[in-house]
Design an enzyme around this catalytic site. Structure first.
Site, PDB file in Angstrom:
ATOM      1  N   LYS A  22      38.526  29.888  49.891  1.00 11.49           N
ATOM      2  CA  LYS A  22      37.414  30.403  50.705  1.00 11.49           C
ATOM      3  C   LYS A  22      36.524  31.347  49.909  1.00 11.49           C
ATOM      4  O   LYS A  22      35.297  31.202  49.892  1.00 11.49           O
ATOM      5  CB  LYS A  22      37.975  31.142  51.931  1.00 11.49           C
ATOM      6  CG  LYS A  22      36.926  31.945  52.688  1.00 11.49           C
ATOM      7  CD  LYS A  22      37.488  32.662  53.898  1.00 11.49           C
ATOM      8  CE  LYS A  22      38.042  34.025  53.634  1.00 11.49           C
ATOM      9  NZ  LYS A  22      37.061  35.131  53.594  1.00 11.49           N
ATOM     10  N   ASN A  23      37.136  32.347  49.273  1.00 11.13           N
ATOM     11  CA  ASN A  23      36.315  33.399  48.689  1.00 11.13           C
ATOM     12  C   ASN A  23      35.594  32.970  47.408  1.00 11.13           C
ATOM     13  O   ASN A  23      34.673  33.643  46.969  1.00 11.13           O
ATOM     14  CB  ASN A  23      37.146  34.674  48.468  1.00 11.13           C
ATOM     15  CG  ASN A  23      37.470  35.332  49.804  1.00 11.13           C
ATOM     16  OD1 ASN A  23      36.832  35.054  50.813  1.00 11.13           O
ATOM     17  ND2 ASN A  23      38.482  36.196  49.818  1.00 11.13           N
ATOM     18  N   CYS A 117      35.585  40.972  58.564  1.00 15.18           N
ATOM     19  CA  CYS A 117      36.756  41.584  59.197  1.00 15.18           C
ATOM     20  C   CYS A 117      36.631  43.100  59.210  1.00 15.18           C
ATOM     21  O   CYS A 117      36.034  43.686  58.308  1.00 15.18           O
ATOM     22  CB  CYS A 117      38.030  41.196  58.433  1.00 15.18           C
ATOM     23  SG  CYS A 117      38.420  39.447  58.493  1.00 15.18           S
ATOM     24  N   ARG A 122      33.228  49.403  55.253  1.00 21.11           N
ATOM     25  CA  ARG A 122      33.156  48.417  54.165  1.00 21.11           C
ATOM     26  C   ARG A 122      31.812  48.595  53.457  1.00 21.11           C
ATOM     27  O   ARG A 122      30.869  47.823  53.663  1.00 21.11           O
ATOM     28  CB  ARG A 122      33.339  46.994  54.701  1.00 21.11           C
ATOM     29  CG  ARG A 122      34.729  46.757  55.282  1.00 21.11           C
ATOM     30  CD  ARG A 122      34.984  45.305  55.607  1.00 21.11           C
ATOM     31  NE  ARG A 122      35.139  44.482  54.429  1.00 21.11           N
ATOM     32  CZ  ARG A 122      35.449  43.191  54.471  1.00 21.11           C
ATOM     33  NH1 ARG A 122      35.644  42.595  55.609  1.00 21.11           N
ATOM     34  NH2 ARG A 122      35.566  42.501  53.352  1.00 21.11           N
ATOM     35  N   ASP A 306      44.972  40.645  50.765  1.00 24.16           N
ATOM     36  CA  ASP A 306      44.847  39.584  51.771  1.00 24.16           C
ATOM     37  C   ASP A 306      46.189  38.940  52.120  1.00 24.16           C
ATOM     38  O   ASP A 306      46.248  38.024  52.950  1.00 24.16           O
ATOM     39  CB  ASP A 306      43.834  38.523  51.296  1.00 24.16           C
ATOM     40  CG  ASP A 306      42.423  39.088  51.244  1.00 24.16           C
ATOM     41  OD1 ASP A 306      42.169  40.114  51.906  1.00 24.16           O
ATOM     42  OD2 ASP A 306      41.578  38.519  50.528  1.00 24.16           O
ATOM     43  N   ARG A 398      38.007  30.873  60.529  1.00 23.69           N
ATOM     44  CA  ARG A 398      37.069  31.288  59.468  1.00 23.69           C
ATOM     45  C   ARG A 398      37.632  30.986  58.087  1.00 23.69           C
ATOM     46  O   ARG A 398      36.876  30.806  57.136  1.00 23.69           O
ATOM     47  CB  ARG A 398      36.816  32.803  59.555  1.00 23.69           C
ATOM     48  CG  ARG A 398      35.853  33.229  60.646  1.00 23.69           C
ATOM     49  CD  ARG A 398      35.491  34.694  60.471  1.00 23.69           C
ATOM     50  NE  ARG A 398      35.391  34.985  59.058  1.00 23.69           N
ATOM     51  CZ  ARG A 398      35.909  36.061  58.456  1.00 23.69           C
ATOM     52  NH1 ARG A 398      36.527  36.966  59.158  1.00 23.69           N
ATOM     53  NH2 ARG A 398      35.784  36.232  57.160  1.00 23.69           N
TER      54      ARG A 398
HETATM   55  N1  EPU Z   1      34.008  49.191  47.950  1.00 19.23           N
HETATM   56  C1  EPU Z   1      33.169  50.271  47.873  1.00 19.23           C
HETATM   57  N2  EPU Z   1      31.832  50.041  47.604  1.00 19.23           N
HETATM   58  C2  EPU Z   1      31.355  48.788  47.409  1.00 19.23           C
HETATM   59  C3  EPU Z   1      32.215  47.689  47.487  1.00 19.23           C
HETATM   60  C4  EPU Z   1      33.550  47.919  47.760  1.00 19.23           C
HETATM   61  O1  EPU Z   1      33.557  51.409  48.063  1.00 19.23           O
HETATM   62  O2  EPU Z   1      30.142  48.659  47.163  1.00 19.23           O
HETATM   63  C5  EPU Z   1      35.431  49.415  48.233  1.00 19.23           C
HETATM   64  C6  EPU Z   1      35.872  48.793  49.542  1.00 19.23           C
HETATM   65  O3  EPU Z   1      35.635  49.662  50.634  1.00 19.23           O
HETATM   66  C7  EPU Z   1      37.336  48.536  49.298  1.00 19.23           C
HETATM   67  C8  EPU Z   1      37.378  48.199  47.813  1.00 19.23           C
HETATM   68  O4  EPU Z   1      36.182  48.752  47.258  1.00 19.23           O
HETATM   69  O5  EPU Z   1      38.055  49.707  49.530  1.00 19.23           O
HETATM   70  C9  EPU Z   1      37.463  46.731  47.481  1.00 19.23           C
HETATM   71  O6  EPU Z   1      36.411  46.019  48.093  1.00 19.23           O
HETATM   72  P1  EPU Z   1      35.865  44.657  47.489  1.00 19.23           P
HETATM   73  O7  EPU Z   1      34.410  44.831  47.196  1.00 19.23           O
HETATM   74  O8  EPU Z   1      36.749  44.221  46.394  1.00 19.23           O
HETATM   75  O9  EPU Z   1      36.019  43.672  48.716  1.00 19.23           O
HETATM   76  P2  EPU Z   1      34.998  42.585  49.276  1.00 19.23           P
HETATM   77  O10 EPU Z   1      34.228  41.974  48.169  1.00 19.23           O
HETATM   78  O11 EPU Z   1      34.192  43.147  50.407  1.00 19.23           O
HETATM   79  C10 EPU Z   1      36.612  40.576  49.034  1.00 19.23           C
HETATM   80  C11 EPU Z   1      37.161  39.507  49.928  1.00 19.23           C
HETATM   81  C12 EPU Z   1      38.187  40.110  50.887  1.00 19.23           C
HETATM   82  C13 EPU Z   1      39.291  40.804  50.075  1.00 19.23           C
HETATM   83  C14 EPU Z   1      38.682  41.808  49.093  1.00 19.23           C
HETATM   84  C15 EPU Z   1      39.716  42.423  48.164  1.00 19.23           C
HETATM   85  C16 EPU Z   1      35.314  37.988  50.117  1.00 19.23           C
HETATM   86  C17 EPU Z   1      34.244  37.405  50.946  1.00 19.23           C
HETATM   87  N3  EPU Z   1      36.072  38.920  50.682  1.00 19.23           N
HETATM   88  O12 EPU Z   1      35.982  41.528  49.889  1.00 19.23           O
HETATM   89  O13 EPU Z   1      38.754  38.991  51.546  1.00 19.23           O
HETATM   90  O14 EPU Z   1      40.149  41.503  50.958  1.00 19.23           O
HETATM   91  O15 EPU Z   1      37.679  41.152  48.281  1.00 19.23           O
HETATM   92  O16 EPU Z   1      40.381  41.437  47.451  1.00 19.23           O
HETATM   93  O17 EPU Z   1      35.499  37.593  48.982  1.00 19.23           O
HETATM   94  C18 EPU Z   1      39.776  37.800  53.301  1.00 19.23           C
HETATM   95  O18 EPU Z   1      39.581  36.761  52.656  1.00 19.23           O
HETATM   96  O19 EPU Z   1      40.508  37.829  54.324  1.00 19.23           O
HETATM   97  C19 EPU Z   1      39.131  39.040  52.869  1.00 19.23           C
HETATM   98  C20 EPU Z   1      39.009  40.088  53.646  1.00 19.23           C
END
Ligand code: EPU
Length: 430
Positions: A22-23, A117, A122, A306, A398
């Site tokens: 997915k991601n 989610c 976030r 995850d 999803r």
């Molecule tokens: N963070 C910040 N600032 C930012 C971005 C992130 O402070 O600008 C923090 C977040 O709050 C969190 C940490 O950094 O504490 C990690 O966030 P990350 O950016 O890595 O997460 P994401 O890109 O929003 C993706 C996946 C999530 C998965 C996370 C961590 C996608 C669409 N989503 O989210 O997947 O949990 O990486 O591996 O790729 C899922 O598939 O169920 C899912 C939630």
């Protein structure tokens, strides 16, 4: 309203195929906006987040043809920036990749703030900091991000304050057509980052270092179309590994990259589960009791956040006290109340869940409070004696491709039903 019902207590036996990740898929699809040519994306998971990404591109004027359940042809030559519908973009976290893609293609992005989610706040401040480093002026107004890079983005060094998967991928997308060479430091190393870079490189981009914490992107003027197959979903595979360990029996999961599953395999083995790695499959079996364990989620190659809820279920089944520490998300334990309805004994103290394993588990009406939380209640339902009914399964749809059918192949007594009203005349869903 669609629900999943499960009559649990049966071991799982047989084999299943894992779908595309997915991601990775959501990033690859939205990054097609950078390419004024046809891309054929294969091994797409059949999930609603993929449908939504394709619909967003269509709403922007892209030509999207679904060739089959897992293959889509995308041509963004005539797509326009700045017009993605707010409600669609809000429906998904990954829509933040549109900001990078619009900036990279048009030098300007106007995109609604993403949804996804609920794990507490976030933020996307690191994405914004990166776009600003590349010369964009970014403001947030009326629920939209407005990022303007005038004549286009100019390459620059980017250092992330914390490891961010989405930030790393978004900045790769933005920098691919920027002038000069962008260097991202403290980059995330997840396999889907490598997959995105491989896709873009196949289209003519010049990205090196993906999979390490320093990524270099030498900007190119244009990209060409290609055919590309998405890598297997390690979280989907890990979810079925835990389901097999929880229910007992023997399950072969095909089409995986076993290396991506190392952190999950290691914990399962520590708990007394037998995990056999083949070239493109893993075989998981359990006959004896589970041993308690401690787990801390970390960015890749650590134990994935995850897999936190699914792992918590397994800990509930292991006699003794297990500790599960969440170090990626501010709050990922909203699912705990649902597991408690089924008899689990879990206390949450800040970022740690303390699990007293071995409490009797019984079926109950529960909710999928988010995507992976949904997977956790499914696994708990497979273990519990009696009939578990799961609501809010749109979260599960999803991200899990035909989860009901795949589990039925393994002998689970599980079905998707449609209730016509609250009390519910039940009928089969399509
Ligand atoms: N963070 C910040 N600032 C930012 C971005 C992130 O402070 O600008 C923090 C977040 O709050 C969190 C940490 O950094 O504490 C990690 O966030 P990350 O950016 O890595 O997460 P994401 O890109 O929003 C993706 C996946 C999530 C998965 C996370 C961590 C996608 C669409 N989503 O989210 O997947 O949990 O990486 O591996 O790729 C899922 O598939 O169920 C899912 C939630």
């Amino acid at each position: 309203m669609e629900k999943i019902t499960i009559r649990g207590g049966k071991p799982l036996r047989g084999e299943i195929e894992v779908s595309g990740m997915k991601n990775a898929a959501v990033a690859v699809i939205l990054s097609c906006l950078l390419i004024e040519d046809t891309c054929t994306i294969e091994n797409l998971p059949d999930i609603s987040d993929v449908d939504l990404c394709l619909d967003i591109l269509k709403s922007m004027g892209a030509k999207v043809t679904r060739k089959s359940r897992t293959v889509a042809e995308i041509n963004c030559k005539n797509a326009q920036g700045g017009i993605s519908p707010y409600n669609m973009v809000r429906g998904m976290r990954a829509s933040y990749y549109l900001i990078g893609a619009e900036l990279g293609r048009y030098g300007r992005a106007y995109v609604g703030l993403p949804g996804g989610c609920d794990f507490g706040t976030r933020p996307i401040d690191q994405h914004i900091k990166g776009f600003e480093a590349l010369g964009a002026k970014v403001s947030v107004e009326g629920g939209y991000i407005d990022a303007d890079a005038g004549e286009g983005l100019i390459a620059a060094p980017i250092y992330f304050d914390g490891v961010t998967v989405g930030g790393t991928m978004n900045l790769i997308i933005a920098a691919v057509r920027a002038k000069g060479t962008t260097v991202i430091e403290n980059a995330a190393r997840e396999p889907h980052i490598v997959d995105l870079a491989n896709f873009l490189n196949t289209c003519g981009a010049q990205i090196t270092g993906a999979g390490t914490d320093v990524i270099k992107i030498k900007g190119v003027q244009s990209l060409h179309g290609c055919s590309y197959a998405i890598i297997p979903d390690m979280i989907e595979a890990g979810t079925y590994m835990i389901a097999a360990a929880a229910c007992g029996g023997t399950v072969r999961i095909n089409g995986v990259i076993p290396k991506h599953l190392d952190s999950v395999s290691a914990k399962l083995i520590e708990m007394g589960v037998v995990v056999e790695e083949l070239d493109e499959s893993v075989i998981v079996s359990r006959t004896g009791p589970l041993t308690r364990v401690n787990v801390k989620t970390m960015p890749y190659p650590g134990f994935p956040t995850d897999m936190n809820p699914q792992m918590c279920v397994l800990m509930c089944l292991a006699a003794g006290t297990s500790y599960l520490t969440e170090s990626v998300w501010e709050s990922r334990f909203r699912y705990v109340d649902e597991l408690k309805r089924m008899g689990a004994n879990i206390k949450v103290d800040g970022k740690m869940a303390i699990i007293e394993g071995g409490a009797p588990i019984s079926a109950a009406p529960v909710k999928a409070v988010d995507l992976r939380a949904g997977a956790a209640v499914v696994i708990m339902g497979l273990v519990a004696n009696g009939k578990t009914v799961i609501e809010d399964i749109h979260h599960i749809k999803r991200g899990y491709d035909h989860i009901v059918e795949k589990l039925r192949l393994l002998g689970a007594d599980i079905e998707m039903i449609n209730t016509t009203d609250d009390e519910g005349e039940l009928k089969q869903a399509n």
